[in-house]
Scaffold this motif. Structure first.
Motif, PDB file in Angstrom:
ATOM      1  N   GLN A  53      -8.363  -2.979  -4.403  1.00 44.49           N
ATOM      2  CA  GLN A  53      -7.268  -2.851  -5.350  1.00 44.49           C
ATOM      3  C   GLN A  53      -7.859  -2.678  -6.529  1.00 44.49           C
ATOM      4  O   GLN A  53      -9.101  -3.008  -6.940  1.00 44.49           O
ATOM      5  CB  GLN A  53      -6.529  -4.280  -5.207  1.00 44.49           C
ATOM      6  N   ALA A  98      -5.124   2.530  -6.965  1.00 46.70           N
ATOM      7  CA  ALA A  98      -4.564   1.741  -6.319  1.00 46.70           C
ATOM      8  C   ALA A  98      -4.278   0.154  -7.249  1.00 46.70           C
ATOM      9  O   ALA A  98      -5.156  -0.521  -7.294  1.00 46.70           O
ATOM     10  CB  ALA A  98      -5.240   1.162  -5.033  1.00 46.70           C
ATOM     11  N   ASP A  99      -3.045   0.312  -7.662  1.00 46.97           N
ATOM     12  CA  ASP A  99      -2.964  -0.668  -8.933  1.00 46.97           C
ATOM     13  C   ASP A  99      -3.426  -2.343  -8.398  1.00 46.97           C
ATOM     14  O   ASP A  99      -3.226  -2.515  -7.043  1.00 46.97           O
ATOM     15  CB  ASP A  99      -1.524  -0.609  -9.002  1.00 46.97           C
ATOM     16  N   ASN A 100      -3.946  -3.221  -9.482  1.00 50.45           N
ATOM     17  CA  ASN A 100      -4.418  -4.227  -9.161  1.00 50.45           C
ATOM     18  C   ASN A 100      -3.485  -5.087  -8.263  1.00 50.45           C
ATOM     19  O   ASN A 100      -3.927  -6.014  -7.522  1.00 50.45           O
ATOM     20  CB  ASN A 100      -4.983  -4.852 -10.501  1.00 50.45           C
ATOM     21  N   GLY A 148      -1.134  -2.771  -2.750  1.00 52.06           N
ATOM     22  CA  GLY A 148      -2.106  -2.807  -1.566  1.00 52.06           C
ATOM     23  C   GLY A 148      -2.861  -1.288  -1.839  1.00 52.06           C
ATOM     24  O   GLY A 148      -2.920  -0.772  -3.060  1.00 52.06           O
ATOM     25  N   LEU A 149      -3.536  -0.799  -0.600  1.00 52.45           N
ATOM     26  CA  LEU A 149      -4.398   0.155  -0.772  1.00 52.45           C
ATOM     27  C   LEU A 149      -3.737   1.332  -0.736  1.00 52.45           C
ATOM     28  O   LEU A 149      -2.650   1.646  -0.066  1.00 52.45           O
ATOM     29  CB  LEU A 149      -5.663   0.010   0.137  1.00 52.45           C
ATOM     30  N   GLY A 179       0.785  -1.244   0.053  1.00 49.42           N
ATOM     31  CA  GLY A 179      -0.166   0.051   0.112  1.00 49.42           C
ATOM     32  C   GLY A 179       0.832   1.158  -0.070  1.00 49.42           C
ATOM     33  O   GLY A 179       2.019   1.251   0.064  1.00 49.42           O
TER      34      GLY A 179
END
Length: 183
Positions: free
Chosen positions: A157, A126-128, A131-132, A103
Motif C-alpha cells: 500500500q 496504491a493509496d495507503n 488495496g494493491l 485494490g
C-alpha cells in the motif's frame, strides 16, 4: 570620386584608374568603419500560444515563428475508487490515486481501441488506505512488462507505479512492484 569600370570605358584601365578605384573603395570602407550605420532595433515581441512575432522600429515584421516547447506532463491527480479501471486518452500523463480498499485492476487498452500517443505515461498510486493495484492487457495483443523478477502489481500500500507506453501495444511498468517469489 567615382569608380571607373572597364566595361563602361571600353578599354583597359590605366594604372592611375586602378589605383583610384582601390582608393575609392578604401575610403568607403573607412567611412563605414568610422561611422557605422544605426541598426534597426526591435520595438516589440509578441507571443500568442507557441507563435512568436518580432516587430522592428521601421515597421518590419518577422514571423510568426513556432517556438519549441517541452513535452507537457500534466500533474492532474484524480481518484479511482473502483475495483477495475480502464484508462482512456483523457487519463494519459495523469496521476491516479487508487482508493478502493479491495485494490484495483488497471486494464491497459489495445492500440486499436485507444489511439495512445507515443511516450504516453500514466502513474498509479496504491493509496495507503487501499488495496494493491494490478495491471493487465486489454487484449492478447497488449503486453504489460514489469522488470524481470517482478509481477505486474504494486508491492505494498502506498506504492507508486508508472505504466509507460514504449511501443505499439507495449507498456513497461516502472516503480515499486511486487517481487515474483515463484521464479
Amino acid at each position: 570620386m567615382t569608380i571607373t569600370y572597364r566595361s563602361v570605358k571600353g578599354s583597359n584601365l590605366t594604372a592611375a584608374e586602378v589605383d583610384d578605384n582601390f582608393h575609392d573603395v578604401d575610403d568607403r570602407i573607412t567611412e563605414l568603419e568610422d561611422n557605422p550605420p544605426e541598426p534597426t532595433n526591435i520595438s516589440n515581441i509578441t507571443v500568442v500560444g507557441t507563435q512568436m512575432t518580432i516587430y522592428l522600429e521601421d515597421a518590419t515584421v518577422f514571423g510568426p515563428f513556432t517556438l519549441p516547447q517541452a513535452h507537457f506532463r500534466p500533474s492532474v491527480v484524480a481518484t479511482v475508487g473502483t475495483a477495475t479501471f480502464t484508462p482512456g486518452l483523457s487519463d494519459a500523463n495523469c496521476y491516479k490515486l487508487c482508493s478502493n480498499a479491495g485494490g484495483c485492476e488497471v486494464t491497459l487498452s489495445d492500440d486499436a481501441d485507444v489511439a495512445w500517443l507515443p511516450d504516453t505515461e500514466m502513474t498509479f498510486d496504491a493509496d495507503n488506505a487501499a488495496g494493491l493495484v494490478s495491471f493487465v492487457g486489454g487484449s492478447t495483443d497488449v503486453t504489460v512488462e514489469p522488470p524481470t523478477g517482478f509481477l505486474a502489481q504494486t508491492a505494498v500500500q502506498g506504492a507508486v507505479v508508472t505504466a509507460k507506453r514504449i511501443g505499439a501495444n507495449r507498456w513497461r511498468l516502472i516503480g515499486l512492484l511486487l517481487e515474483d517469489v515463484t521464479a
